[in-house]
Structure formats: C-alpha cells, structure tokens
Scaffold this motif. Structure first.
Motif, PDB file in Angstrom:
ATOM      1  N   MET A  18     -15.691   4.327   8.012  1.00 65.62           N
ATOM      2  CA  MET A  18     -14.585   3.251   7.760  1.00 65.62           C
ATOM      3  C   MET A  18     -14.534   2.248   8.863  1.00 65.62           C
ATOM      4  SD  MET A  18     -13.192   3.978   4.780  1.00 65.62           S
ATOM      5  CE  MET A  18     -11.400   3.294   4.981  1.00 65.62           C
ATOM      6  N   SER A  19     -13.897   1.094   8.483  1.00 64.09           N
ATOM      7  CA  SER A  19     -13.916   0.026   9.767  1.00 64.09           C
ATOM      8  C   SER A  19     -12.780  -0.624   9.389  1.00 64.09           C
ATOM      9  CB  SER A  19     -15.124  -0.661   9.608  1.00 64.09           C
ATOM     10  OG  SER A  19     -15.016  -1.578   8.567  1.00 64.09           O
ATOM     11  N   LEU A  20     -12.224  -1.637  10.228  1.00 64.20           N
ATOM     12  CA  LEU A  20     -11.130  -2.387  10.146  1.00 64.20           C
ATOM     13  C   LEU A  20     -11.366  -3.100   8.715  1.00 64.20           C
ATOM     14  CD1 LEU A  20     -10.553  -3.486  13.674  1.00 64.20           C
ATOM     15  CD2 LEU A  20      -9.314  -1.677  12.664  1.00 64.20           C
ATOM     16  N   LEU A  21     -12.383  -3.546   8.567  1.00 67.32           N
ATOM     17  CA  LEU A  21     -12.761  -4.419   7.284  1.00 67.32           C
ATOM     18  C   LEU A  21     -12.523  -3.566   6.232  1.00 67.32           C
ATOM     19  CD1 LEU A  21     -13.423  -7.157   6.203  1.00 67.32           C
ATOM     20  CD2 LEU A  21     -15.918  -6.550   6.520  1.00 67.32           C
ATOM     21  N   ASP A  22     -12.869  -2.316   5.969  1.00 65.83           N
ATOM     22  CA  ASP A  22     -12.415  -1.474   5.107  1.00 65.83           C
ATOM     23  C   ASP A  22     -10.957  -1.171   4.677  1.00 65.83           C
ATOM     24  OD1 ASP A  22     -15.209  -0.983   4.457  1.00 65.83           O
ATOM     25  OD2 ASP A  22     -15.196   0.788   5.884  1.00 65.83           O
ATOM     26  N   ARG A  23     -10.119  -1.456   5.879  1.00 64.67           N
ATOM     27  CA  ARG A  23      -8.788  -1.203   5.535  1.00 64.67           C
ATOM     28  C   ARG A  23      -8.327  -2.588   4.788  1.00 64.67           C
ATOM     29  NH1 ARG A  23      -8.595   3.653   6.102  1.00 64.67           N
ATOM     30  NH2 ARG A  23      -9.669   4.321   7.868  1.00 64.67           N
ATOM     31  N   ILE A  24      -8.961  -3.557   4.879  1.00 60.94           N
ATOM     32  CA  ILE A  24      -8.751  -4.825   4.133  1.00 60.94           C
ATOM     33  C   ILE A  24      -8.926  -4.861   3.067  1.00 60.94           C
ATOM     34  CG2 ILE A  24      -8.839  -7.412   4.329  1.00 60.94           C
ATOM     35  CD1 ILE A  24      -8.990  -7.168   7.399  1.00 60.94           C
ATOM     36  N   ARG A  25     -10.225  -4.453   2.692  1.00 64.94           N
ATOM     37  CA  ARG A  25     -10.691  -4.227   1.281  1.00 64.94           C
ATOM     38  C   ARG A  25      -9.976  -3.299   0.365  1.00 64.94           C
ATOM     39  NH1 ARG A  25     -16.739  -4.137   3.900  1.00 64.94           N
ATOM     40  NH2 ARG A  25     -17.282  -6.274   3.932  1.00 64.94           N
ATOM     41  N   TYR A  26      -9.509  -2.361   1.135  1.00 59.85           N
ATOM     42  CA  TYR A  26      -8.691  -1.510   0.453  1.00 59.85           C
ATOM     43  C   TYR A  26      -7.456  -2.066  -0.238  1.00 59.85           C
ATOM     44  CZ  TYR A  26      -5.821   2.493  -0.822  1.00 59.85           C
ATOM     45  OH  TYR A  26      -5.135   3.507  -1.404  1.00 59.85           O
ATOM     46  N   CYS A  27      -7.062  -3.223   0.462  1.00 60.71           N
ATOM     47  CA  CYS A  27      -5.837  -3.718  -0.115  1.00 60.71           C
ATOM     48  C   CYS A  27      -6.337  -5.052  -0.834  1.00 60.71           C
ATOM     49  CB  CYS A  27      -5.172  -4.406   1.033  1.00 60.71           C
ATOM     50  SG  CYS A  27      -4.302  -3.052   2.029  1.00 60.71           S
ATOM     51  N   ARG A  28      -7.355  -5.440  -1.213  1.00 64.42           N
ATOM     52  CA  ARG A  28      -7.866  -6.400  -2.082  1.00 64.42           C
ATOM     53  C   ARG A  28      -8.551  -5.957  -3.270  1.00 64.42           C
ATOM     54  NH1 ARG A  28     -10.587 -11.050   1.389  1.00 64.42           N
ATOM     55  NH2 ARG A  28      -9.806 -12.210  -0.284  1.00 64.42           N
ATOM     56  N   ARG A  29      -7.810  -5.366  -4.243  1.00 64.31           N
ATOM     57  CA  ARG A  29      -8.579  -4.642  -5.564  1.00 64.31           C
ATOM     58  C   ARG A  29      -7.713  -5.021  -6.595  1.00 64.31           C
ATOM     59  NH1 ARG A  29      -9.597   1.613  -4.197  1.00 64.31           N
ATOM     60  NH2 ARG A  29     -10.384   1.506  -2.096  1.00 64.31           N
ATOM     61  N   PRO A  30      -7.963  -6.339  -7.118  1.00 67.34           N
ATOM     62  CA  PRO A  30      -7.100  -6.887  -8.235  1.00 67.34           C
ATOM     63  C   PRO A  30      -8.115  -6.253  -9.567  1.00 67.34           C
ATOM     64  CG  PRO A  30      -8.470  -8.601  -7.408  1.00 67.34           C
ATOM     65  CD  PRO A  30      -8.626  -7.478  -6.536  1.00 67.34           C
ATOM     66  N   ASP A  31      -7.101  -6.130 -10.583  1.00 66.92           N
ATOM     67  CA  ASP A  31      -7.673  -5.175 -11.681  1.00 66.92           C
ATOM     68  C   ASP A  31      -7.145  -5.775 -12.966  1.00 66.92           C
ATOM     69  OD1 ASP A  31      -9.080  -3.688 -13.464  1.00 66.92           O
ATOM     70  OD2 ASP A  31      -7.896  -1.926 -13.079  1.00 66.92           O
ATOM     71  N   VAL A  32      -6.812  -7.372 -13.086  1.00 68.93           N
ATOM     72  CA  VAL A  32      -5.976  -7.790 -13.740  1.00 68.93           C
ATOM     73  C   VAL A  32      -6.125  -7.682 -15.234  1.00 68.93           C
ATOM     74  CG1 VAL A  32      -5.168  -9.446 -12.069  1.00 68.93           C
ATOM     75  CG2 VAL A  32      -7.185  -9.951 -13.612  1.00 68.93           C
ATOM     76  N   THR A  33      -7.418  -7.271 -15.605  1.00 65.25           N
ATOM     77  CA  THR A  33      -7.835  -7.316 -17.116  1.00 65.25           C
ATOM     78  C   THR A  33      -6.795  -6.147 -17.873  1.00 65.25           C
ATOM     79  OG1 THR A  33      -9.612  -5.684 -16.671  1.00 65.25           O
ATOM     80  CG2 THR A  33      -9.947  -8.067 -16.712  1.00 65.25           C
ATOM     81  N   ARG A  34      -6.607  -5.176 -17.174  1.00 62.66           N
ATOM     82  CA  ARG A  34      -5.605  -4.071 -17.791  1.00 62.66           C
ATOM     83  C   ARG A  34      -4.234  -4.393 -17.966  1.00 62.66           C
ATOM     84  NH1 ARG A  34      -4.940  -0.046 -14.983  1.00 62.66           N
ATOM     85  NH2 ARG A  34      -4.322   1.160 -16.766  1.00 62.66           N
ATOM     86  N   PHE A  35      -3.863  -5.462 -17.209  1.00 57.20           N
ATOM     87  CA  PHE A  35      -2.393  -5.589 -17.163  1.00 57.20           C
ATOM     88  C   PHE A  35      -1.801  -7.083 -18.265  1.00 57.20           C
ATOM     89  CE2 PHE A  35      -3.337  -3.052 -13.485  1.00 57.20           C
ATOM     90  CZ  PHE A  35      -1.954  -2.483 -13.361  1.00 57.20           C
ATOM     91  N   ARG A  36      -0.578  -6.951 -18.564  1.00 55.73           N
ATOM     92  CA  ARG A  36      -0.248  -8.366 -18.903  1.00 55.73           C
ATOM     93  C   ARG A  36       0.698  -8.816 -18.039  1.00 55.73           C
ATOM     94  NH1 ARG A  36       0.176  -4.361 -23.046  1.00 55.73           N
ATOM     95  NH2 ARG A  36      -0.198  -5.157 -25.194  1.00 55.73           N
TER      96      ARG A  36
END
Lengths: 288, 288
Positions: free
Chosen positions: B1-19
């Motif tokens: 893991m790295s600092l950048l991985d911590r940031i990537r963890y927080c950048r996961r949009p998955d909007v297709t499943r949501f209204r």
C-alpha cells in the motif's frame, strides 16, 4: 473578478484545434495547426497526420530525439517561431519522475504544449503579529508577463537539476537569499493548470514552497529579472488577487493556494470548495 | 500500500447501480436499488422511476420536506434500515453555502448519498525541534470506524451551526481543548472524495484546520467517542498511513493533506503530483 475567476482563467482547454504531440507512443503535448503544417517540412523528424504530430520511430533515444528536434527548432526560430527563446532545456516525459523522452528549448515548450514544471516560493515575514509576504515586480524585459507582480522567487525547472537545487539557485539569482536560508524552504504542495489560447498550450505544475524569512532580510535581485520587491500584508495580497489583474496568471494560482493554507481565504468564502477543487485542473494528457 | 492507494480507495464511483436523489429539480444524492424500491411505499413523499428518486413537488418547502422525509425515515429505521442512527440533522443543499432544501438524519445521509461536510483538526506540538501531532483512537462504540485511528478532533457538520462553532464544540467534547485555544485553529484548505460501495454513497468534503497546542497540553475526551490519545512524530504518521489500514479511510485524506502541507511528503515522492491531484475527486453531482 474573484479568486475563482483567476482559477477559471487557467482552466481553458480547447483541444479540438490541436494535434497530440506523441513521442515513443505516448501523448506528451499539443501542437497547433500552423506549427503542425510547418513540421511536415521535417519528415526525418516529425510524422504529421490529422490527429497527431509524432517523432518518427527511427529517432529512438533521448539523445537522437533531442538533437533532431533541437535542429528543427533552431531552423524554425530563424523563421520567427518561438519568440521567447531562453537557452534553457526542459525535459519532456510522460510524468515528472519518468525518464525524459527528449529535451526541448524552454521557448518552444509552450508551442509544443508539453507539460512544464516550476518552483514557486512564498517569502514569509512575521512582524508584530502580522504575517506578510514579499512580492516581486517582474522586469519589463521578461518574455512572459513583463511588469506583472510575482512571488519573491519562482522559476522553470530545467532538465538535469533537482527541484531543491533549482530552488536554491533561483533564490540566489532572483532575491540574494543565501543557500543556508533557502535550504529551510518547505515544500507545501503543488497546483496545476491547463490552458489553451491562440496557438499556445500552457500545461504546468507549480511546486510550491514556503520560507520564513528574518524580518531584517531584504531581497536583492542579481539576474535582472526583477524590477523590485515589496513586503505586503496577506490581506492586501488577497484584495489584489481578487480585484486586479496585476499578478502573472499562473503565479496567482500558487498565491491563492498560499492564502488558503494560511487561512486568509477560509470556508466562509462562498467559493471555498470550488477554489480548493480548481487548484487542480484535469490532467491535460487525459483531456482529449 | 501507499499514500496514493489511500486516496484511490476514496475515489470509487459506481453510479450505474444508483438512482439520482432529486430535490426541487436538483440532483443532491444517490439512492441504491433496494432503498429506491422501498421508497415506492411512500408515494406522498417520493416519486421513484428508473433513473431517479424525487421528493414530490407538493412538498415545496424546507419544513414540509424535512418533516415528510423524516417521518418516512423513522418508519424505515424501525424496519432495520439506517443502523448508524445519530439523532443529528445534516443539511441537504446544492452546495455548502446554498440554502438547505431539507434536513436529514445523519444516519440516513449515506444511504441517500447526500454530500456531507465535516471539520477535521490537526493538533500540532513542536517540541525539541520536532513537529508532532496528536492521534486519537476512536471508541469501539462508534458507528463508523470503531477502534480506528483518527485526528485529535473531527466531526460532522450539523445543520444550524457555523463551521467555527462546530469546531469549538467538538474541541471541547472530544479533547477538552478550551474555546480560547480552539479559536486559534486556522483553516488550511479542504479535501473531498466520492466513494460508492454496496448500498452506500460517501460524498464528503473535509474542512481542514491546524492548531498549534502548547507542549504541556494533554487532550482528555469527555463524550466517550475517543478511547485514547497519543502524540506522534510526523514520520511515524506517514509510515502508518502508507503501510497500515489503521486510520479511518476518510481521515487518511485529511492527514495526507497535512503531511503535504508540512513538507513530510515532498516532491521527491514519485506519487506527489497524483497525490495533490487526488485529494480532490471529481464532484459527485456531476458524475453521472
């Protein structure tokens, strides 16, 4: 105008008019139509089609690419291209820490739309409980932004020198800050922008540094790039950035970041979130 | 893991499943499929179609919307939705400074995917030339991140109180920082992220503050939300963020910003530019 307008000014991609500049299969810049047409005249160096300007595959190494592109750029300079010639080489690479694919004269970097890097220093003075910062006025002979306001020290990042050594060198040349003091400068973040206007693509990352200076230190320019220095309270800086066009447009980004980090622009500002967000534009190389 | 991985963890949009969750014509959140189906059972409050969950037009004001949505949420709570009930109201609006369209229980905000705001404080101690910061361990009874490491003070932003007053309140409750000291906290910027996992949309802006604490100050928790405090050198903080999963995931963003601003993560880090860029994700409301 507002601080946010300063940021919006730096976020103007207009990529439809430009061709990708491609080296070793990677997009590393943007070439405007007129320059692309002229580069067809160098078929041993550039392959130009409707979408891209590529360095030909036969030029497969840093040295051969740099020499061939450099020769072409010298020819074009004689024809009047690249007015802001600097005799300073910038690295062209897929990212800051990646090995350079070639080096290119700084004065041609904007015309090829390659990403440039610079170091920007805030010179901070705390006196009588008031935080102030040194502001420079750029010399009227500067090729970019003559007469505009600037930070105490700032400079493009040439190839073959570390950021830290470049900062120390610029500190000496631009403001007579001794190396022992310049070494205390602290990296505090980076901002970036991507802007296209006319035939120019400005794709730049600014590495920001803060340095606390002794109250009795007075900057003295030695390289002729600065017309003078003034010590400003941060409230004056904020007002000048918001209300006037006096600062160089990219320096304004670094200074807005400075005001945010020092709490002079706070969350009561209705644009606070957009400002924080806007200090990082979308990466240009993914813009197309 | 790295600092950048911590940031990537927080950048996961998955909007297709949501209204989209739409109020007064504006998208203000994301509703997962199961909740959207259940909300069809409240036709006087919600209009559900394949793309969106709207609050019906008849509910045209802050008070009527808040009451009707609140009643529905209370019913759903009895059915087991919204396990992390907080008895704390968050504002729902098109932006932080815009007038709220309604208020919603904090424990339901993540399920409706509305943007939440919080204040995060770095408690800084300079001792013997070494910069340190107070780290808290979250109580095992916290609904989010029990036992995880955290900043000395942090808290969600409820409706009807200023950021500054909320920070002062949290400083007293979480760490017994007196108001006279808490008022010296300086706003230093904001970071944001948007993350969707399972049925939860986390859309959050963290307003960051730095506060220099006297070396003889020791934080004492009074609201039961903190299990204990430790004073850490910043190098230890950097290592723990990069190498372990010990910090609450969103707190990690605020702390990485802290390390960048204080020069502990500098431009020699190969991920520096991506880190600076990643601390601001794309705004969620424009993500679809």
């Amino acid at each position: 105008m507002s601080l946010l307008d300063r940021i919006r000014y730096c976020r103007r991609p207009d990529v439809t008019r430009f061709r990708r500049f491609v080296v070793a299969g990677s997009p590393v810049g943007w070439v405007p139509p007129g320059l692309a047409d002229r580069l067809r005249g160098f078929p041993g160096v550039f392959a130009v089609d409707g979408d891209s300007v590529r360095i030909v595959d036969a030029l497969a190494a840093f040295e051969s690419r740099s020499r061939a592109v450099g020769d072409a750029i010298l020819r074009l300079r004689e024809e009047g291209w690249f007015p802001g010639w600097r005799d300073e080489a910038f690295a062209v690479a897929t990212s800051f820490h990646a090995p350079p694919l070639l080096q290119i004269e700084r004065g041609a970097a904007r015309a090829f739309g390659v990403r440039c890097y610079c170091v920007q220093l805030n010179g901070i003075v705390d006196r009588d409980g008031l935080r102030q910062t040194w502001i420079a006025r750029r010399a009227l002979t500067k090729p970019v932004g003559p007469g505009k306001l600037d930070q105490i020290v700032g400079g493009g990042q040439p190839v073959g020198i570390s950021l830290r050594d470049n900062l120390i060198k610029e500190c000496a040349e631009e403001a007579s800050i001794p190396a022992s003091l310049a070494r205390q400068a602290r990296p505090v973040g980076a901002v970036a922008y991507f802007r296209q206007e006319g035939d120019i693509s400005d794709d730049e990352v600014l590495f920001n540094y803060d340095l606390h200076l002794p109250p009795d230190f007075t900057p003295v320019n030695t390289d002729g790039e600065v017309a003078g220095f003034e010590l400003w309270p941060l409230a004056r800086l904020k007002a000048a950035l918001a209300d006037t066009d006096d600062f160089l447009f990219d320096v304004a980004l670094s200074l807005i970041d400075f005001l945010v980090r020092h709490g002079i622009v706070g969350p009561d500002d209705p644009d606070y979130i957009e400002i924080a967000e806007g200090l990082w534009s979308a990466p240009s190389q993914g813009a197309a």
